[in-house]
Scaffold this active site. Sequence first.
Site, PDB file in Angstrom:
ATOM      1  N   SER A 253      35.688 -57.423  27.943  1.00 51.74           N
ATOM      2  CA  SER A 253      36.424 -58.121  28.991  1.00 51.74           C
ATOM      3  C   SER A 253      36.861 -57.104  30.023  1.00 51.74           C
ATOM      4  CB  SER A 253      37.654 -58.829  28.406  1.00 51.74           C
ATOM      5  OG  SER A 253      38.586 -57.867  27.939  1.00 51.74           O
ATOM      6  N   LYS A 254      37.157 -57.595  31.222  1.00 54.71           N
ATOM      7  CA  LYS A 254      37.512 -56.694  32.318  1.00 54.71           C
ATOM      8  C   LYS A 254      38.841 -55.989  32.084  1.00 54.71           C
ATOM      9  CE  LYS A 254      39.428 -60.501  35.106  1.00 54.71           C
ATOM     10  NZ  LYS A 254      39.276 -61.263  36.363  1.00 54.71           N
ATOM     11  N   ARG A 255      39.619 -56.434  31.102  1.00 58.75           N
ATOM     12  CA  ARG A 255      40.880 -55.745  30.793  1.00 58.75           C
ATOM     13  C   ARG A 255      40.619 -54.390  30.133  1.00 58.75           C
ATOM     14  NH1 ARG A 255      41.848 -60.955  29.355  1.00 58.75           N
ATOM     15  NH2 ARG A 255      41.437 -60.525  27.153  1.00 58.75           N
ATOM     16  N   ASN A 257      37.072 -52.986  29.917  1.00 56.45           N
ATOM     17  CA  ASN A 257      35.776 -52.423  30.281  1.00 56.45           C
ATOM     18  C   ASN A 257      35.309 -53.044  31.583  1.00 56.45           C
ATOM     19  OD1 ASN A 257      33.978 -50.471  29.277  1.00 56.45           O
ATOM     20  ND2 ASN A 257      33.732 -51.560  27.342  1.00 56.45           N
TER      21      ASN A 257
END
Length: 485
Positions: A253-255, A257
């Site tokens: 997830s963008k949190r 990676n």
Amino acid sequence: MTTPRVRIAPSPTGDPHVGTAYVALFNRAWAKSQGGKFLLRIDDTDRTRYQESSEQQIFDALRWLGLDWDEGPDIGGPHAPYRQSERQEFYLEKIGELLENGSAYRCFCTQERLSALREQQNANKERLGYDGHCRDLASDQTAARAAAGETHVVRLRVPSEGSTIFRDELRGEIEIQNAEIDDQVLFKSDGFPTYHLANVVDDIAFGITEVVRAEEWLISTPKHVLLYRGFGQTCPRFFHVPLLRNQDKSKISKRKNPVSLNWFREQGYLPEALLNFLALMGWASPSGEEVFDIAHFQEHFRLEQISLGAPVFDLEKLDWVNGQHLRKLSADELFDRLEREKMLPDGIDRAGLSTILPVVMERLHRLTDVREKTSWFFGEPDEYKAEALTPPKSELSAVPATLQAAMAAVATVVDWNLTAIETALEGVIASLGLKKPQLFMPLRIALTGRKDSPGIFEVMEVLGRDRSLLRLEAARALAAGETRG
């Protein structure tokens, strides 16, 4: 064997996701290896999250990677339209078919009732899901209420007893008790189908033979199987590929990676390297190599070979793979890539890049590294202070004489090449009784302005005699307290 027809159906709700490319790669490789067709369908039925610019970004990102398609919204095809928001008439027809044969029913429950139901289930620690409040309403009555304009949704009628069995080609036969399957909403009150209905209706209409998607959809597959049965259709073969994972094994997830394909392009990753890396996330080459091109992958790939391990999205490994592909490029090819991606360093030209590339190539991992790793060649050295010239356990006062001796030695070199430069500088070390760091550290700083650079001899060879001597003199003057010019 039936000629494969496979698809991806990304949602235009933000930046194109690396997971879309991951699944698209497997779908497209299978189609191409078997003489089949790879389709792109846009799942834009969620109008609350729809972003107009996102669709074009999906097109651009997938084409940048080379994952082009045979049928899709922008190129058409025999099953157009390929945007689900443009296929409403098909879904209305098919939802009517399910209502008529009893595979679905209308539900008039309000959001207030559904919220209260959920709170009660949470409080009682019961399984969350619809309680069937409207299941047994007479169909003629619900039709009349709908015709009168009463707000409602349409739900899947899951059998009350028994189980639903399907086969995942990577996992084998899977059986789910029907009591564990929710009466899923198929058609929303806003007039749009949910993913579940649109997905199955379109896969049937488009003749999809294999559904290759992320394993997060495995839990929804029993609902899709019931829909295929409701339409009197045979299910395609299902392949649920493992999710990409963070280092802690959580879903990428963008949190934690980068996940946007735009980010990978902006950071200077080569499309062929990113595809190579994504292939390694779920497949291993039968010959064991880790660096390969898309042609090799397509030739050897089979859907049944997809690994069920939890692939860790390791950026360090991606950098390594990208570096391997970078080193396959000629100077002209690298120049063209840099130019295309608008990453050419200031002052760079083809001849200059050809000169410097052998010296820095092993240090390159991304296209963006070229600017940093070659700045000392195409421009002046990075700014530094006199103290930076001082080797450990040495005094700044000794540096001017050391640099002066180096300048005198290399000034006499007749044939300016790596061997001659090395011989001259090794002579300075011997004559002054120095350890190598006492000479090479101030030389490195003087020539490049940084502690990390290619070898001193290589640096001086590509800089040339005149530029090398100018930089050494500037460093000597700085160390001696003179005005640096």
